[in-house]
Motif scaffolding. Structure first.
Motif, PDB file in Angstrom:
ATOM      1  N   THR A   1     -28.930   0.382  74.651  1.00  0.00           N
ATOM      2  CA  THR A   1     -28.570   1.800  74.710  1.00  0.00           C
ATOM      3  C   THR A   1     -29.097   2.506  75.964  1.00  0.00           C
ATOM      4  O   THR A   1     -28.628   3.595  76.296  1.00  0.00           O
ATOM      5  CB  THR A   1     -29.114   2.550  73.474  1.00  0.00           C
ATOM      6  OG1 THR A   1     -30.554   2.525  73.491  1.00  0.00           O
ATOM      7  CG2 THR A   1     -28.600   1.931  72.193  1.00  0.00           C
TER       8      THR A   1
ATOM      9  N   PHE B   1     -31.196  -1.820  70.540  1.00  0.00           N
ATOM     10  CA  PHE B   1     -31.894  -0.671  71.114  1.00  0.00           C
ATOM     11  C   PHE B   1     -31.904  -0.760  72.634  1.00  0.00           C
ATOM     12  O   PHE B   1     -31.575   0.208  73.330  1.00  0.00           O
ATOM     13  CB  PHE B   1     -33.325  -0.605  70.571  1.00  0.00           C
ATOM     14  CG  PHE B   1     -34.203   0.409  71.264  1.00  0.00           C
ATOM     15  CD1 PHE B   1     -33.835   1.747  71.324  1.00  0.00           C
ATOM     16  CD2 PHE B   1     -35.399   0.016  71.858  1.00  0.00           C
ATOM     17  CE1 PHE B   1     -34.650   2.686  71.961  1.00  0.00           C
ATOM     18  CE2 PHE B   1     -36.207   0.947  72.500  1.00  0.00           C
ATOM     19  CZ  PHE B   1     -35.829   2.282  72.552  1.00  0.00           C
TER      20      PHE B   1
ATOM     21  N   LEU C   1     -32.823   6.674  69.967  1.00  0.00           N
ATOM     22  CA  LEU C   1     -33.249   5.912  68.794  1.00  0.00           C
ATOM     23  C   LEU C   1     -33.563   6.852  67.634  1.00  0.00           C
ATOM     24  O   LEU C   1     -33.167   6.602  66.487  1.00  0.00           O
ATOM     25  CB  LEU C   1     -34.471   5.068  69.154  1.00  0.00           C
ATOM     26  CG  LEU C   1     -35.153   4.313  68.018  1.00  0.00           C
ATOM     27  CD1 LEU C   1     -34.191   3.321  67.370  1.00  0.00           C
ATOM     28  CD2 LEU C   1     -36.397   3.583  68.529  1.00  0.00           C
TER      29      LEU C   1
ATOM     30  N   PHE D   1     -39.235  -1.737  67.806  1.00  0.00           N
ATOM     31  CA  PHE D   1     -37.899  -1.597  68.380  1.00  0.00           C
ATOM     32  C   PHE D   1     -37.833  -2.042  69.835  1.00  0.00           C
ATOM     33  O   PHE D   1     -36.735  -2.240  70.363  1.00  0.00           O
ATOM     34  CB  PHE D   1     -37.434  -0.145  68.262  1.00  0.00           C
ATOM     35  CG  PHE D   1     -37.096   0.271  66.863  1.00  0.00           C
ATOM     36  CD1 PHE D   1     -35.849  -0.011  66.323  1.00  0.00           C
ATOM     37  CD2 PHE D   1     -38.025   0.926  66.068  1.00  0.00           C
ATOM     38  CE1 PHE D   1     -35.528   0.364  65.031  1.00  0.00           C
ATOM     39  CE2 PHE D   1     -37.712   1.314  64.771  1.00  0.00           C
ATOM     40  CZ  PHE D   1     -36.467   1.026  64.245  1.00  0.00           C
TER      41      PHE D   1
ATOM     42  N   PHE E   1     -31.189  -0.199  62.120  1.00  0.00           N
ATOM     43  CA  PHE E   1     -30.778   1.192  62.301  1.00  0.00           C
ATOM     44  C   PHE E   1     -30.215   1.789  61.008  1.00  0.00           C
ATOM     45  O   PHE E   1     -29.532   2.819  61.048  1.00  0.00           O
ATOM     46  CB  PHE E   1     -29.723   1.296  63.403  1.00  0.00           C
ATOM     47  CG  PHE E   1     -30.207   0.815  64.744  1.00  0.00           C
ATOM     48  CD1 PHE E   1     -31.266   1.437  65.394  1.00  0.00           C
ATOM     49  CD2 PHE E   1     -29.599  -0.268  65.365  1.00  0.00           C
ATOM     50  CE1 PHE E   1     -31.701   0.995  66.630  1.00  0.00           C
ATOM     51  CE2 PHE E   1     -30.036  -0.709  66.603  1.00  0.00           C
ATOM     52  CZ  PHE E   1     -31.094  -0.086  67.236  1.00  0.00           C
TER      53      PHE E   1
ATOM     54  N   GLU F   1     -35.731  -5.053  70.329  1.00  0.00           N
ATOM     55  CA  GLU F   1     -34.473  -5.135  69.591  1.00  0.00           C
ATOM     56  C   GLU F   1     -33.299  -4.982  70.556  1.00  0.00           C
ATOM     57  O   GLU F   1     -33.187  -3.992  71.286  1.00  0.00           O
ATOM     58  CB  GLU F   1     -34.412  -4.065  68.500  1.00  0.00           C
ATOM     59  CG  GLU F   1     -35.333  -4.329  67.332  1.00  0.00           C
ATOM     60  CD  GLU F   1     -34.936  -5.560  66.545  1.00  0.00           C
ATOM     61  OE1 GLU F   1     -33.703  -5.809  66.403  1.00  0.00           O
ATOM     62  OE2 GLU F   1     -35.836  -6.272  66.065  1.00  0.00           O
TER      63      GLU F   1
ATOM     64  N   ARG G   1     -30.359   8.055  66.229  1.00  0.00           N
ATOM     65  CA  ARG G   1     -29.643   7.034  65.465  1.00  0.00           C
ATOM     66  C   ARG G   1     -30.278   6.819  64.089  1.00  0.00           C
ATOM     67  O   ARG G   1     -29.582   6.609  63.101  1.00  0.00           O
ATOM     68  CB  ARG G   1     -29.635   5.729  66.261  1.00  0.00           C
ATOM     69  CG  ARG G   1     -28.665   4.692  65.741  1.00  0.00           C
ATOM     70  CD  ARG G   1     -28.460   3.605  66.776  1.00  0.00           C
ATOM     71  NE  ARG G   1     -27.497   2.611  66.332  1.00  0.00           N
ATOM     72  CZ  ARG G   1     -27.115   1.569  67.054  1.00  0.00           C
ATOM     73  NH1 ARG G   1     -27.608   1.395  68.279  1.00  0.00           N
ATOM     74  NH2 ARG G   1     -26.236   0.704  66.579  1.00  0.00           N
TER      75      ARG G   1
END
Length: 795
Positions: free
Chosen positions: A610, A607, A430, A601, A726, A604, A433
């Motif tokens: 990932t 997120f 995160l 986050f 992001f 989210e 990113r």
């Protein structure tokens, strides 16, 4: 004997590691070389050096200037503050990995260190030089002005304007307060670690998830150590093990074939949520919520009373009516009125919803127990029952059931997808990113415990940015909770001697050499500068791995990681000239913005996708589960808000006292926060005696900061949501305007530079599902007042 007067050491003689260059990657702390005896020696030598520096400064025949008085020490080439160096390590270890010897040394050193700090701050000659510079100085940059003001106000707020009698009294008060704050923390740690709930009957594990059972089995294998002060248990609690007693069936000082539950969060929370054994939940709840009020040597009641009075007297000695007035004069909130304004508006906005939440919960619990009664066969043992009103130890249990019923979501459903190693990858990903930074574990960096991992952090262009330590799991010598700290703060050093740069490079790693040559300087007009990069650490108490499973976290633990990581980013991105203004050295009601912002986050989808993969199958977290997470986000949110507000009200009640406090702590506590309390209160529990934030931490008269910053974080995340969560441009602006600036400007100015306007409470209310009809904050939805010079009066 002074260090310089000692006989030269032989080449083979061991040196105190604090007295020489660390010669470790990035000059990180050489934990593997530090011994207990090194601390006291380094503390005393550090004090001696400070006194030497003080003498040199106050006897300087030159006219006081900003450069020879305010920053002389901080900018001195090749200089390091020995006292700061050893203090940072010692007091971080006192929280993260302490032992009886370290606790005893802390008790010994506390009055010595407080006296030394007072000697510096109350030195009249030094203050006269600072005062002269404050009134007569060269043209300063904005950051220099900020440092000068902080320095001058620091002396004033430490008693520099008091007469001799007042200064002596202040010394007495601060020395006593420092010692009592330390004792409070040590007592709380002992209370927390002394309690064990030992279960030997497998039937009493009913309802518990396998992860909790496995962890309890591992805890049962831990050998008993030397006796600690036992935690008195409620009468008849036969399952409570006093730490100086061996349980039935214990072998070799361990717990034998049994399961042990503790008050550490990864053990306590699942037990209270899932155990069907209401009596055992009661025992655990009472143990947790009576820490510090038992009739033993760890009782904190007297300490709390004395700390409240000491702080009040300190504030009044310095010319303030109350300790809250003293604290808030250097906060965004500015005054008591604006704090209460926020807390009261939150009560008004959230209480109607919280009442409905608890009403629904009680109906659901009653329905659940009645259904079990009807389905039970006459030959079965009586099942757990509740009355019309739930007890506190029922809330987590029945909240879980109701959440499962309404949203079909459960922490244990998610846990297999939150393997710690994958969560680490997700959190680091995160940051990559958003900001382009990368983390690389470096096992050559010494750590203080096997649980700790050390990482190098590199910026988008590959230049070295920071060292990041992560300490994940609970253990015997570790305080509960989670926090971020630093072992080295960021600052920029001017280099007049080019050979210094070469010497610094030669003793460090290639990564550091690259950073020294490539790190951009904020002082381009200077001959040469060196950007000293930070070493930050996050310390948590997350679920441990077991022989059967890796460390599998709850969503709440993922949020905790994100929270502390947000603090870490505040330190990592710092790019300030002066260390005392860098990183998290900001006004206390602004410091939680970067941390609480990161929590957003956690739910989210992009997120979660990932890193959230099943630890056994590798399957991604199903979209349906993510939808349930999002739908359930505001489950009991109003109740949770009122809980935080109640803590803020309690804090303010203690520290807005203008007369001596000699009331019954428990009775006072119940009265202080009753505005935010919905259900009847128990008079046999106490929060105050374990409330480290306001008794031993930095949040006295400042606990409201969490809600204050929550308004900011919701407002800031709404900006990200508008542009894409992001969005790199928005993230870069957040980094440039807030994360990298430390305390170099007024927090509201920093925030407006990011957003373009002042924050409002609207985003928080919307996020929590509070409808327009429930919003009773009136026309002042903005943090900034448009009515008076008190520019930060809120709401």
């Amino acid at each position: 004997m002074n260090k310089e007067n000692q006989e030269p050491q032989s080449p083979t003689e061991r040196k105190n590691p604090f007295f020489e260059p660390y010669r470790t990657p990035h000059d990180t702390v050489p934990f593997d070389r530090i011994r207990m005896e090194d601390y006291e020696e380094a503390f005393m030598e550090g004090i001696r050096r400070d006194e030497e520096y003080l003498d040199k400064t106050i006897n300087n025949p030159d006219k006081p200037t900003f450069d020879n008085t305010i920053i002389n020490k901080e900018d001195n080439e090749g200089y390091y503050d020995l006292l700061e160096r050893v203090s940072t390590v010692f007091f971080n270890m006192l929280s993260a990995d302490t032992n009886d010897e370290m606790d005893a040394l802390a008790q010994k050193l506390s009055p010595i260190l407080t006296k030394h700090a007072n000697d510096m701050r109350l030195n009249e000659k030094l203050f006269e030089r600072v005062k002269y510079v404050h009134l007569h100085h060269r043209k300063l940059t904005h950051e220099e002005k900020r440092l000068l003001d902080d320095c001058y106000q620091g002396f004033v707020r430490s008693g520099a304007l008091l007469d001799a009698e007042g200064k002596e009294r202040l010394r007495q008060l601060t020395e006593e307060a420092s010692l009592l704050g330390l004792q409070f923390s040590q007592n709380l740690l002992k209370e927390n670690k002394a309690y064990r709930l030992v279960i030997t009957d497998p039937a009493q594990l009913d309802g518990l998830p396998q992860t909790a059972i496995d962890a309890a089995a591992e805890e049962a294998k831990v050998p008993l150590t030397a006796p600690e002060a036992p935690l008195s248990s409620p009468e008849g609690d036969t399952n409570v093990l006093k730490s100086n007693e061996a349980p039935s069936g214990a072998v070799g000082g361990a717990f034998g074939a049994s399961w042990v539950f503790t008050l550490d969060a990864p053990s306590y929370s699942p037990f209270m949520t899932y155990s069907t054994q209401r009596e055992l939940r009661r025992q655990m709840y009472m143990a947790y919520n009576t820490k510090g009020i038992h009739d033993n040597e760890n009782n904190n009641i007297g300490i709390c009373k004395r700390l409240i009075n000491l702080r009040r007297e300190i504030a009044q000695l310095l010319g303030y009516k109350t300790y809250a007035d003293y604290v808030l004069s250097r906060r965004m909130a500015k005054n008591v009125r604006s704090v209460y304004r926020l807390l009261n508006q939150l009560v008004d906005a959230y209480k109607p919803t919280a009442e409905k939440e608890l009403e629904e919960l009680e109906k659901s619990a009653l329905s659940s127990t009645n259904a079990r009664k009807r389905s039970r066969k006459s030959s079965e043992a009586p099942s757990e029952t509740v009355g019309e009103t739930l007890e506190p130890w029922d809330l987590s249990f029945y909240s879980h059931k109701l959440k499962l019923k309404k949203y079909n979501i459960d922490a244990e459903m998610l846990r297999p997808y939150f393997q710690l190693e994958k969560v680490i990858d997700g959190v680091f990903g995160l940051a990559n990113r958003l900001y382009g930074i990368t983390f690389k574990e470096n096992k050559d960096i010494p750590v203080y415990h096997p649980d700790v991992k050390a990482y190098e952090v590199f910026d988008r262009d590959g230049s070295y940015l920071a060292v990041f330590y992560a300490d994940f799991h609970p253990r015997k010598g570790k305080q509960g909770g989670a926090w971020m700290t630093e072992y080295q703060g960021q600052y920029i050093r001017e280099l007049r001697d080019k050979s210094l740069e070469l010497r610094d490079i030669s003793s460090t790693s290639p990564a550091k050499e690259k950073s020294l040559n490539s790190q951009p300087s904020t002082l381009n007009s200077q001959p040469s500068t060196l950007n000293i990069r930070p070493h930050v650490s996050v310390v948590m108490n997350l679920t441990k791995p077991t022989p059967e499973r890796p460390a599998l976290l709850t969503l709440g633990e993922v949020e905790t990681f994100l929270h502390e990581f947000g603090h870490a980013l505040h330190g990592i991105f710092s790019n300030c000239r002066f260390e005392s203004l860098s990183g998290t050295n900001v006004l206390w009601d602004f410091v939680e913005l970067p941390s609480q912002f990161m929590e957003n986050f956690a739910i989210e989808k992009k997120f979660l996708q990932t890193f959230a993969f099943h630890y056994e199958t590798g399957e991604p977290l199903p979209d349906e589960l993510i939808r349930r997470i999002v739908r359930s986000r505001n489950f009991m949110a109003a109740t949770a808000c009122l809980r935080q507000v109640s803590f803020g009200l309690l804090d303010m009640a203690y520290y807005t006292k203008s007369d001596a406090f000699d009331e019954d702590i428990i009775q006072f506590e119940k009265e202080a926060w009753k505005k935010a309390i919905i259900r009847p209160q128990r008079m046999d529990t106490c929060m105050t005696t374990q409330f480290s934030h306001i008794m031993a931490g930095g949040y006295a008269a400042g606990y409201y900061s969490y809600k204050w910053a929550e308004v900011l974080d919701a407002d800031a995340f709404a900006v990200f949501k508008r542009h894409g969560v992001f969005d790199e441009k928005t993230a870069q602006r957040f980094r440039d305007c807030i994360l990298s600036r430390g305390g170099t400007d007024d927090p509201m100015t920093l925030y407006k530079n990011f957003k373009g306007s002042e924050p409002t409470i609207d985003a928080l209310l919307k996020r929590n599902g509070i409808t327009a009809q429930q919003r009773s904050y009136g026309s002042h939805g903005s943090y900034g007042s448009h009515e008076s010079s008190e520019s930060s009066e809120v709401l």
